[in-house]
Design an enzyme around this catalytic site. Structure first.
Site, short mmCIF file in Angstrom:
data_model
loop_
_atom_site.label_atom_id
_atom_site.label_comp_id
_atom_site.label_asym_id
_atom_site.label_seq_id
_atom_site.Cartn_x
_atom_site.Cartn_y
_atom_site.Cartn_z
N ASN A 199 -28.22 -16.32 6.57
CA ASN A 199 -29.76 -16.46 7.81
C ASN A 199 -30.59 -16.36 6.51
O ASN A 199 -30.52 -15.64 5.87
CB ASN A 199 -29.40 -16.48 8.82
CG ASN A 199 -29.43 -17.07 9.86
OD1 ASN A 199 -30.04 -18.03 10.13
ND2 ASN A 199 -28.58 -17.51 11.15
N HIS A 203 -35.58 4.46 -6.13
CA HIS A 203 -36.35 4.76 -6.35
C HIS A 203 -36.17 6.88 -7.01
O HIS A 203 -36.01 7.35 -5.78
CB HIS A 203 -38.43 5.26 -6.18
CG HIS A 203 -38.21 4.24 -6.32
ND1 HIS A 203 -38.59 2.43 -7.48
CD2 HIS A 203 -38.06 2.63 -5.42
CE1 HIS A 203 -39.46 1.74 -7.52
NE2 HIS A 203 -39.29 1.74 -6.05
N ALA A 248 -26.33 -4.76 14.61
CA ALA A 248 -26.94 -5.47 14.07
C ALA A 248 -28.29 -4.03 14.11
O ALA A 248 -27.69 -2.91 14.81
CB ALA A 248 -27.75 -5.66 14.94
N ILE A 277 -25.31 3.88 5.02
CA ILE A 277 -25.21 4.67 3.15
C ILE A 277 -24.19 5.28 3.00
O ILE A 277 -24.63 5.60 1.70
CB ILE A 277 -26.72 6.08 4.09
CG1 ILE A 277 -25.69 6.63 5.26
CG2 ILE A 277 -27.54 4.96 4.92
CD1 ILE A 277 -26.18 7.96 5.44
N ARG A 278 -23.46 4.59 3.44
CA ARG A 278 -21.97 4.92 2.54
C ARG A 278 -21.19 4.02 3.06
O ARG A 278 -21.36 2.84 3.99
CB ARG A 278 -21.33 6.03 3.27
CG ARG A 278 -21.15 6.51 4.60
CD ARG A 278 -20.54 7.34 5.39
NE ARG A 278 -21.29 8.45 5.51
CZ ARG A 278 -22.34 9.35 6.11
NH1 ARG A 278 -22.40 8.15 7.30
NH2 ARG A 278 -23.27 9.91 5.82
N ARG A 290 -15.37 1.91 16.09
CA ARG A 290 -13.86 1.53 16.12
C ARG A 290 -12.80 0.41 14.90
O ARG A 290 -13.94 -0.17 14.09
CB ARG A 290 -13.74 0.57 17.41
CG ARG A 290 -13.95 -0.19 17.60
CD ARG A 290 -14.21 -0.39 18.79
NE ARG A 290 -14.11 -2.18 19.56
CZ ARG A 290 -13.83 -3.37 18.87
NH1 ARG A 290 -12.81 -3.00 18.59
NH2 ARG A 290 -14.73 -4.27 20.01
#
Length: 198
Positions: free
Chosen positions: A84, A114, A159, A164-165, A182
């Site tokens: 989208n 960075h 949303a 980060i993992r 879940r």
């Protein structure tokens, strides 16, 4: 795209001053500018630009303008991918998006980062690590995915999440940082609300 071979996943490279990398990025952004200026009715022209720019594209791609990326050549789409408006892909490393993936507006897939220390960062050095979005994933609006992450098959990212993992397959995950809430179950076929609010 020999210059992109200088970008070795996880290692520092010169993103801001290497003339060959800058030229590839300028060419890609010129094509993306053209894509973003086309009428929504010009489906064939829009798809042709994406197929020319990306590393590979499967059947029935849908990419709504505006769309932004750095190089394009490191982006690989499976079949029936729907992206989208206002997607940003920083593709210093490969971004692989599987089949039947839905991506909502304002999502960022950022393979680039960075150094933390100012000395190396101020020299324009950057690193990149690949991102993989497996088949049948749905990524909600305004999600950010950072370098090196894999999102497993069939999972849903709520949303606003910051991923980060790695996220395993078949789960609903949400939050900043994004965590598994879940598993997806047969009960989900009976409701439209995938996160039960308290």
């Amino acid at each position: 795209m020999e210059a992109l071979q200088k970008i070795v996943p996880g290692e520092l490279y010169d993103a801001n001053y290497d003339p060959k990398i800058l030229e590839i990025r300028k060419e890609a952004k010129t094509k993306i500018h053209e894509f973003n200026q086309l009428s929504p009715a010009e489906d064939e022209k829009r798809e042709a630009i994406i197929r020319e720019l990306f590393g590979s594209v499967g059947k029935n791609p849908v990419i709504e303008a505006p769309f932004y990326c750095d190089y394009g050549a490191n982006i690989h789409l499976g079949d029936d991918v729907a992206i989208n408006h206002n997607m940003v892909i920083l593709d210093g490393a490969e971004v692989r998006i599987g089949n039947c993936v839905f991506i909502a507006p304002n999502v960022g897939l950022h393979t680039a980062g960075h150094p933390i220390d100012v000395e190396r960062r101020s020299k324009g050095l950057e690193f990149a690590s690949p991102i993989t979005i497996e088949d049948y994933v749905w990524i909600g609006a305004s999600v950010t995915v950072i370098p090196g992450v894999t999102i497993g098959k069939g999972s849903v990212i709520a949303a606003g999440s910051v991923v980060i993992r790695d996220i395993p397959e078949g789960v609903v995950a949400a939050g900043n940082p994004c965590r598994v809430i879940r598993k997806i179950t047969a009960e989900d076929q009976k409701t439209t609300n995938f996160i039960k609010r308290k």
